[in-house]
Design a protein around this motif. Structure first.
Motif, PDB file in Angstrom:
ATOM      1  N   ALA A  86       2.777  -1.439  10.907  1.00  0.00           N
ATOM      2  CA  ALA A  86       3.165  -0.125  10.400  1.00  0.00           C
ATOM      3  C   ALA A  86       2.785   0.971  11.399  1.00  0.00           C
TER       4      ALA A  86
ATOM      5  N   CYS B 125       5.207   1.476   5.220  1.00  0.00           N
ATOM      6  CA  CYS B 125       4.876   0.054   5.320  1.00  0.00           C
ATOM      7  C   CYS B 125       5.809  -0.639   6.324  1.00  0.00           C
ATOM      8  N   ASP B 126       5.283  -1.707   6.917  1.00  0.00           N
ATOM      9  CA  ASP B 126       5.888  -2.334   8.100  1.00  0.00           C
ATOM     10  C   ASP B 126       7.415  -2.257   8.211  1.00  0.00           C
TER      11      ASP B 126
ATOM     12  N   CYS C  61      -1.594   0.332   6.548  1.00  0.00           N
ATOM     13  CA  CYS C  61      -2.738  -0.349   7.162  1.00  0.00           C
ATOM     14  C   CYS C  61      -3.339   0.490   8.304  1.00  0.00           C
TER      15      CYS C  61
ATOM     16  N   CYS D 136       1.748   1.072   0.205  1.00  0.00           N
ATOM     17  CA  CYS D 136       1.599   1.905   1.405  1.00  0.00           C
ATOM     18  C   CYS D 136       2.468   3.161   1.329  1.00  0.00           C
TER      19      CYS D 136
HETATM   20 FE1  FES Z   1       1.889  -1.956   4.249  1.00  0.00          FE
HETATM   21 FE2  FES Z   1       0.121  -3.160   6.004  1.00  0.00          FE
HETATM   22  S1  FES Z   1       0.711  -3.762   4.017  1.00  0.00           S
HETATM   23  S2  FES Z   1       1.375  -1.454   6.268  1.00  0.00           S
END
Ligand code: FES
Length: 571
Positions: A200, A122-123, A194, A54
């Motif tokens: 995220a 990413c998250d 995502c 991401c």
């Molecule tokens: Fe990275 Fe969903 S896997 S934001």
């Protein structure tokens, strides 16, 4: 701000041996002497990694930030910190959120920076960097990496939430393995994080509503050229923020946290928002409790029609006006005068925004759903609280009584969930223990347990599910998470047995184990912890010091901050 007051001048402004050492080794990168003469030094904290897909475009994004910093008269220096890739890291990226925050905090404080740009995507990369930076409290701005373009599969839009649908379809025989492989490439077809309102995207909305990013930052797709524009503008702005001495603590006030909670309810944001916001508040010293989330978000309807609570994706959200348009729709509920990194109030950031597509962003008067994004449950099963997201749940299960099917840990769940003899039916309540902060350890996203094959085959798509773990922000269902105290700390969750009746009443905010108090006390007296314990290293430190979910699952010794002062100077 004069040259003398720049923090970086305590390194680069020195004369004699010390100044020689500080500058000379930097000059091996081809940096001319003038760069060291009183320019604000801007650290670009980069979570680029090919193991964090991401964030894999962040080198390019950092170049855009640098252009902005240079144009504004600053001196940009990019540095890496631990990157947390949600999809690849085992046992769970959440285990390392606090470690990455420590890396961020210490890297910023130890180095000659006057201001910081956090590149997050990413998250966990957003909360970890914000937590770490908050404990130093320099002028700081967040640039998010942006969401992926919407996935396209067999003529329809797809996103991360479809993983669970596809997985259930394969398990019930409605989709082949070959079709599933084709769907992989169709879902992730551009750079970025995502595409639904998962964690995220929720984190990107969180930083914008807190005032930590420029307006529109949350939703611009990663592949859209305007993502580079906002990165460049943020690079310019951070230089001005250094001159204004506009620090994180000036932005992260109690009112900013309240706005973030209101916005999160309106976007149907991830349940992970709770745990990360609590941790950030703990670092900056703003009092915030689990109960605040329910109280402040009460009466806020869902006005963003985004998956997993609704239909659309982040790309649609941006084209519909993005977060500024949503906040303008929420205007009467928000605090208006909070200072943001733009140097203007939050109201100034959104007041000229317009909604371009009312099927994506609705109004307070005509929302998509009346339910708020998050509720906090209480009861003997969760004395310190639990969270759930009614907007992603089945309405008919919001008031429910059923018998527990208990799994002692995730391995037990995997080994028995599809056992044809499992006495599970549509009224059962699945209970998963030992997936909390200490028990797993690291509180993985396993709370939205897959349903048993035999129920899927019978057309049943949801059950009440309870655990001390978390759920992916893209997950959905009648899923109760973050049960606190967790099973590994002897919470009542540890004492649930197969066949016990459990009562859920979301309107009453209650979650009760319907077992007599005497019996619960008797079980407690016999209970022994059964979770794995690390014998060394970071994981041992984590298990010894991580707080419970209702406190943000930060380390107890990381709450608060140490500021930007370096206490010792060896030169
Ligand atoms: Fe990275 Fe969903 S896997 S934001």
């Amino acid at each position: 701000m004069s040259e003398k007051t720049l923090r970086s001048q305590d390194w680069f402004g020195r004369s004699g041996k010390d100044g020689f050492i500080y500058r000379a080794w930097m000059k091996n990168q081809g940096i001319p002497d003038e760069e060291f003469r009183g320019k604000p030094v801007i650290g670009i904290c980069n979570t680029w990694s090919e193991l964090t897909p991401c964030n894999a475009h962040f080198r390019e994004l950092a170049e855009s930030v640098k252009k902005g910093v240079i144009a504004a008269g600053g001196f940009p220096l990019e540095f890496p910190v631990m990157s947390l890739g949600e999809t690849l890291m085992k046992p769970t990226a959440m285990l390392y959120r606090n470690l990455a925050s420590m890396d961020t905090e210490e890297s910023i404080r130890a180095n000659p920076m006057d201001g910081v740009v956090l590149l997050c995507g990413c998250d966990k990369t957003t909360p970890s960097l914000v937590m770490g930076a908050a404990s130093v409290d320099l002028p700081t701005i967040v640039v998010s990496g942006g969401p992926m373009l919407t996935g396209k599969y067999e003529g329809r839009d797809i996103g991360t939430s479809d993983i669970w649908r596809f997985s259930d379809a394969v398990r019930s025989g409605q989709m082949s393995q070959q079709e599933l492989t084709v769907a992989e490439a169709c879902m992730c077809r551009s750079q970025g994080h995502c595409a639904p309102m998962g964690t995220a995207s929720t984190m990107a909305c969180m930083v914008e509503s807190l005032g930590l990013s420029l307006p529109e930052n949350a939703a611009i797709p990663a592949a859209d050229s305007r993502r580079k524009v906002i990165a460049q503008l943020s690079g310019k702005r951070i230089v001005e923020m250094v001159k204004e001495d506009l620090r994180m603590s000036h932005v992260l006030t109690r009112k900013a946290f309240e706005n973030a909670i209101i916005v999160n309810a309106a976007i149907g944001g991830s349940t992970n928002f709770v745990i990360h916001l609590l941790a950030i508040a703990g670092r900056i010293g703003v009092p915030l409790e689990l109960a605040d989330f329910d109280r402040i978000s009460a009466g806020i309807p869902l006005i963003a029609n985004l998956q997993p609570s609704g239909k659309h994706f982040m790309e649609d959200f941006y084209y519909a006006g993005g977060l500024p348009a949503l906040m303008s729709s929420l205007h009467e509920k928000l605090h208006h005068d909070n200072l943001t990194v733009s140097g203007k109030s939050i109201k100034h950031n959104y007041e000229s925004a317009r909604i371009w597509n009312k099927d994506v962003i609705a109004t307070l008067d005509e929302p998509f759903k009346k339910e708020t994004g998050l509720v906090v449950l209480r009861g003997n099963l969760c004395a310190d609280g639990a969270v759930m997201k009614p907007s992603a749940a089945s309405p008919e299960l919001l008031k429910h009584k059923g018998k527990a099917i208990v799994f002692e840990n995730i391995e037990d769940f995997h080994s028995r969930i599809d056992d044809p003899t499992l006495p599970v039916d549509k009224d059962s309540v699945l209970v998963l223990k030992n997936v909390g902060p200490v028990g797993y350890p690291g509180m993985p996203e396993v709370g939205n347990m897959s349903l048993p094959k035999k129920l899927l085959a019978a057309g049943i798509t949801d059950l009440v599910r309870i655990s001390d773990g978390r759920m992916s922000g893209t997950g959905f269902g009648t899923v109760i998470l973050h049960v606190s105290p967790e099973a590994a700390r002897g919470g009542t969750l540890a004492l649930v047995e197969n066949g016990d009746l459990i009562s859920l009443d979301v309107d009453a905010r209650s979650l009760e184990l319907l077992v007599p108090d005497m019996e619960i006390a008797s079980r407690r007296s016999r209970w022994m912890a059964s979770h794995p314990l690390a014998s060394r290293g970071y994981v041992q430190l984590y298990q010894q010091h991580v707080t419970q979910a209702h406190e943000g699952a930060d380390m107890d010794f990381l709450r608060g901050g140490s500021g930007d002062k370096v206490t010792r100077d060896s030169h």
